[in-house]
Enzyme design. Structure first.
Site, PDB file in Angstrom:
ATOM      1  N   GLU A   1       0.817  -1.226   0.000  1.00 28.94           N
ATOM      2  CA  GLU A   1       0.000   0.000   0.000  1.00 28.94           C
ATOM      3  C   GLU A   1       0.843   1.265   0.000  1.00 28.94           C
ATOM      4  OE1 GLU A   1      -3.293   1.898   3.032  1.00 28.94           O
ATOM      5  OE2 GLU A   1      -3.365  -0.260   2.629  1.00 28.94           O
ATOM      6  N   ASP A   2       1.971   1.246   0.713  1.00 29.95           N
ATOM      7  CA  ASP A   2       2.725   2.484   0.923  1.00 29.95           C
ATOM      8  C   ASP A   2       4.127   2.512   0.326  1.00 29.95           C
ATOM      9  OD1 ASP A   2       0.580   3.564   2.289  1.00 29.95           O
ATOM     10  OD2 ASP A   2       1.288   2.890   4.247  1.00 29.95           O
TER      11      ASP A   2
END
Length: 221
Positions: free
Chosen positions: A107-108
């Site tokens: 996600e990051d």
């Protein structure tokens, strides 16, 4: 001491028969040794797998910081989530603990699901997939989907989600992130309570800790 030494030497002949008995016991224990060895090897193997996940996550998050006033290293968060699972929920499932450490990597960071599977296997990949938001979607849609998907997640994913929310909410209780208003913090608590409601029945320990935080904030659950 010489008289004591003499006394000890007089006991030595009697100990011979005991020594023989001990030798036969030792021989009997030999059959148990491989079982003990394999258990130790298994524990060592799991520890190695866990450390691989820590190292992988640390390298992926190396340039990221949390939004707290101190700007703490981001890696503190996934490690904190894994620690909550192990220490507060009593989780020993290595797949859950690895997924906790890796839960924000796709996600990051530039990590891919294929990369997770290559390094940690299909089971870990599936859990990470379940807890990863689609960043191509608007923020409010991502938040809505977290509420919608919570009840249908696997138990492993629910555990990671509970520990993730608990760690974030404790951080918010401790200090307000840079740029956040008090109302934004309270709104995050209200949204988190809706997500957690779909995760109930998974871990009494984590749900109890979250419930206490919600009550302190006056958030209905």
């Amino acid at each position: 001491m010489s008289s004591e030494a003499a006394g000890m030497s007089s006991e030595a002949p009697g100990m011979g028969s005991e020594a023989a008995g001990m030798s036969s016991e030792a021989a009997g224990m030999g059959s148990e040794a491989p079982a003990l060895g394999s258990a130790a090897a298994g524990m060592g193997s799991e520890m190695a797998r866990l450390l691989e996940a820590v190292d992988f996550a640390a390298r992926k998050h190396k340039d990221q910081r949390r939004k707290d006033p101190e700007g703490t290293p981001y890696i503190n968060h996934p490690i904190g989530v894994a620690r909550i699972l192990a220490h507060e929920a009593g989780v020993t499932d290595i797949v859950v603990l690895q997924a906790a450490l890796l839960h924000d990597t796709v996600e990051d960071t530039d990590t891919t699901f294929s990369e997770i599977e290559e390094h940690f296997g299909a089971e870990v990949r599936r859990v990470v997939e379940e807890v990863t938001d689609d960043k191509t979607l608007p923020k409010m849609e991502r938040k809505r989907l977290q509420i919608e998907h919570a009840p249908v997640c696997s138990r492993r994913a629910k555990l990671v989600k509970l520990a993730d929310k608990l760690h974030n909410l404790r951080d918010l209780n401790r200090c307000t992130p840079q740029g956040w208003s008090a109302e934004r913090v309270q709104e995050y608590f209200r949204w988190a309570a809706r997500v957690v409601s779909g995760l109930r029945g998974t871990s009494a320990a984590l749900e109890g800790a979250l419930q206490r935080l919600f009550e302190e904030r006056g958030v209905a659950t």
